[in-house]
Design an enzyme around this catalytic site. Structure first.
Site, mmCIF file in Angstrom:
data_model
loop_
_atom_site.group_PDB
_atom_site.id
_atom_site.type_symbol
_atom_site.label_atom_id
_atom_site.label_comp_id
_atom_site.label_asym_id
_atom_site.label_seq_id
_atom_site.Cartn_x
_atom_site.Cartn_y
_atom_site.Cartn_z
ATOM 1 N N SER A 1 0.864 -1.192 0.000
ATOM 2 C CA SER A 1 0.000 0.000 0.000
ATOM 3 C C SER A 1 0.895 1.235 0.000
ATOM 4 O O SER A 1 2.087 1.151 0.308
ATOM 5 C CB SER A 1 -0.837 -0.030 1.284
ATOM 6 O OG SER A 1 -1.457 1.211 1.510
ATOM 7 N N TYR B 1 -1.591 -0.967 10.367
ATOM 8 C CA TYR B 1 -1.663 -1.224 8.922
ATOM 9 C C TYR B 1 -0.384 -0.730 8.254
ATOM 10 O O TYR B 1 0.242 -1.458 7.468
ATOM 11 C CB TYR B 1 -2.886 -0.514 8.345
ATOM 12 C CG TYR B 1 -3.124 -0.758 6.872
ATOM 13 C CD1 TYR B 1 -3.577 -1.990 6.415
ATOM 14 C CD2 TYR B 1 -2.907 0.249 5.930
ATOM 15 C CE1 TYR B 1 -3.804 -2.217 5.064
ATOM 16 C CE2 TYR B 1 -3.136 0.039 4.579
ATOM 17 C CZ TYR B 1 -3.584 -1.194 4.148
ATOM 18 O OH TYR B 1 -3.805 -1.410 2.807
ATOM 19 N N LYS C 1 2.632 -3.007 6.376
ATOM 20 C CA LYS C 1 3.034 -2.842 4.975
ATOM 21 C C LYS C 1 4.521 -2.476 4.863
ATOM 22 O O LYS C 1 5.195 -2.912 3.938
ATOM 23 C CB LYS C 1 2.147 -1.796 4.288
ATOM 24 C CG LYS C 1 0.659 -2.177 4.236
ATOM 25 C CD LYS C 1 0.397 -3.497 3.514
ATOM 26 C CE LYS C 1 -1.082 -3.775 3.308
ATOM 27 N NZ LYS C 1 -1.367 -5.052 2.646
HETATM 28 N N1 LIG Z 1 -8.670 -0.950 -1.226
HETATM 29 C C1 LIG Z 1 -7.656 -0.092 -1.057
HETATM 30 O O1 LIG Z 1 -7.845 1.145 -1.044
HETATM 31 C C2 LIG Z 1 -6.257 -0.637 -0.912
HETATM 32 C C3 LIG Z 1 -5.187 0.271 -1.054
HETATM 33 C C4 LIG Z 1 -3.895 -0.195 -0.913
HETATM 34 C C5 LIG Z 1 -3.654 -1.525 -0.647
HETATM 35 N N2 LIG Z 1 -4.691 -2.396 -0.516
HETATM 36 C C6 LIG Z 1 -4.364 -3.794 -0.205
HETATM 37 O O2 LIG Z 1 -4.974 -4.645 -1.153
HETATM 38 C C7 LIG Z 1 -5.204 -5.924 -0.569
HETATM 39 C C8 LIG Z 1 -6.647 -6.339 -0.859
HETATM 40 O O3 LIG Z 1 -7.508 -5.400 -0.227
HETATM 41 P P1 LIG Z 1 -8.960 -5.020 -0.776
HETATM 42 O O4 LIG Z 1 -9.036 -3.559 -0.783
HETATM 43 O O5 LIG Z 1 -9.292 -5.783 -2.001
HETATM 44 O O6 LIG Z 1 -9.830 -5.532 0.480
HETATM 45 P P2 LIG Z 1 -11.202 -6.327 0.593
HETATM 46 O O7 LIG Z 1 -12.169 -5.899 -0.452
HETATM 47 O O8 LIG Z 1 -11.602 -6.197 2.027
HETATM 48 O O9 LIG Z 1 -10.767 -7.838 0.285
HETATM 49 C C9 LIG Z 1 -9.918 -8.520 1.167
HETATM 50 C C10 LIG Z 1 -9.900 -9.997 0.814
HETATM 51 O O10 LIG Z 1 -8.982 -10.656 1.696
HETATM 52 C C11 LIG Z 1 -9.675 -11.691 2.409
HETATM 53 N N3 LIG Z 1 -9.091 -11.803 3.731
HETATM 54 C C12 LIG Z 1 -9.068 -10.871 4.723
HETATM 55 N N4 LIG Z 1 -8.449 -11.372 5.793
HETATM 56 C C13 LIG Z 1 -8.076 -12.643 5.490
HETATM 57 C C14 LIG Z 1 -7.395 -13.670 6.198
HETATM 58 N N5 LIG Z 1 -7.016 -13.511 7.453
HETATM 59 N N6 LIG Z 1 -7.173 -14.850 5.559
HETATM 60 C C15 LIG Z 1 -7.578 -15.022 4.278
HETATM 61 N N7 LIG Z 1 -8.226 -14.103 3.568
HETATM 62 C C16 LIG Z 1 -8.472 -12.919 4.178
HETATM 63 C C17 LIG Z 1 -11.147 -11.245 2.413
HETATM 64 O O11 LIG Z 1 -12.026 -12.336 2.596
HETATM 65 P P3 LIG Z 1 -12.613 -12.744 4.057
HETATM 66 O O12 LIG Z 1 -12.901 -11.468 4.784
HETATM 67 O O13 LIG Z 1 -13.808 -13.583 3.776
HETATM 68 O O14 LIG Z 1 -11.525 -13.525 4.720
HETATM 69 C C18 LIG Z 1 -11.256 -10.663 1.005
HETATM 70 O O15 LIG Z 1 -11.398 -11.680 0.058
HETATM 71 C C19 LIG Z 1 -4.909 -5.775 0.930
HETATM 72 O O16 LIG Z 1 -3.645 -6.321 1.214
HETATM 73 C C20 LIG Z 1 -4.897 -4.267 1.137
HETATM 74 O O17 LIG Z 1 -4.072 -3.879 2.208
HETATM 75 C C21 LIG Z 1 -5.987 -1.979 -0.641
#
Ligand SMILES: NC(=O)c1ccc[n+]([C@@H]2O[C@H](COP(=O)([O-])OP(=O)(O)OC[C@H]3O[C@@H](n4cnc5c(N)ncnc54)[C@H](OP(=O)(O)O)[C@@H]3O)[C@@H](O)[C@H]2O)c1
Length: 269
Positions: A140, A153, A157
């Protein structure tokens, strides 16, 4: 790009929502054999039902549990014979100031975002080395700039990136490609799933999801960067600007970050 992924075995952790789901969709369309996990059985069942005739292996697994992470990788190798590409995507965020947050919040975020990647990578490593494959960490902008109310968080990262940089150097002679990608604000479930001060999902956000990059666009950038064996990927103009400002003008970055994340003295969630 799609030819690059044909018949490759790709593990995407956290493939039921957001960026992970978009990656699973794109990889299956590109002819890859995909394994994914999440903690929610129903979401995985729906995903599997969407792709009955594709090579998709799903498993309920919490990546912060070492045994479950190991079983995800072992079952992928049993099903598909190897791992070519591991995308450590599963992650959660938090919304709490340090003065209010229980230490459980900090431990939980580190366990998922950092140790989850460590466990999956450790158990997939032998196969990835054999196949001269790729290890990706979805980091991130918070991996370059600490963010208030998201201290664990940010720590997770930073830890992920430092760890990946170290193993990238360890693996140079084995021709394994290691990359970390830093999306900017992306429309997804991450803000509603973020943990509050008591380590419960806080279920609300006051940020405008409509103005963010889509998860599908992020997936496209990640897959292109993998196929081109990039070292790092930083997304969105605002994301690049933040990384630049923090590197060369850190005091100014402190000021801008404070102004962005506190409105009328309240933390932006
Ligand atoms: N969205 C943003 O603005 C953003 C920005 C920068 C970086 N990121 C990074 O991108 C990645 C994906 O995030 P996202 O935004 O797509 O989030 P999201 O929509 O909340 O999706 C997260 C996914 O990870 C799964 N997950 C969460 N905890 C888990 C665990 N302990 N074991 C296995 N699966 C798990 C969730 O499923 P369950 O809850 O069912 O387990 C879901 O499928 C993350 O690493 C996040 O830090 C996101």
């Amino acid at each position: 790009m799609s030819a690059y992924f044909k018949d490759k075995v790709v593990v995407v952790t956290g493939g039921t929502d957001g960026i992970g789901k978009a990656l699973v969709d794109d990889l299956l369309q590109a002819g890859a054999k995909v394994a994914t996990c999440g903690r929610d059985h129903d979401k995985l069942y729906r995903l599997q039902a969407t792709y009955p005739s594709y090579h998709l292996h799903t498993m309920v697994a919490d990546v912060s549990n070492e045994n479950e992470a190991r079983r995800l990788i072992e079952s992928t190798i049993r099903n598909f014979g190897k791992v070519d590409i591991l995308i450590n995507n599963a992650g959660i965020s938090m919304r709490a100031l340090l003065k209010d947050a229980s230490t459980e919040v900090i431990r939980r975020v580190m366990d998922i975002n950092f140790f989850g990647a460590v466990y999956c990578t450790k158990y997939a490593l032998e196969s990835i080395i054999e196949n001269k494959g790729t290890i990706v960490g979805v980091s991130s902008i918070a991996g370059y700039r600490g963010l208030p109310g998201r201290s664990a968080y940010s720590a997770s990262k930073y830890a992920l990136q430092g760890w990946l940089e170290a193993i990238k150097t360890e693996l140079m002679d084995s021709k394994v490609h290691v990359m970390w990608v830093c999306p900017g604000f992306t429309t997804s479930n991450i803000r509603t799933a973020a943990l509050d001060k008591d380590a419960q999902s806080h279920g609300e956000t006051n940020m405008d999801e409509g103005k963010m990059m889509s998860a599908e666009e992020v997936s496209g950038h990640i897959l292109k960067a993998i196929s081109k064996k990039k070292r790092t990927l930083v997304l969105t103009f605002q994301g690049k600007e933040t990384v630049f400002l923090n590197k060369f003008f850190p005091k100014l970055a402190d000021w801008f970050t404070h102004r962005f994340y506190f409105k009328n003295g309240e933390l932006v969630k």
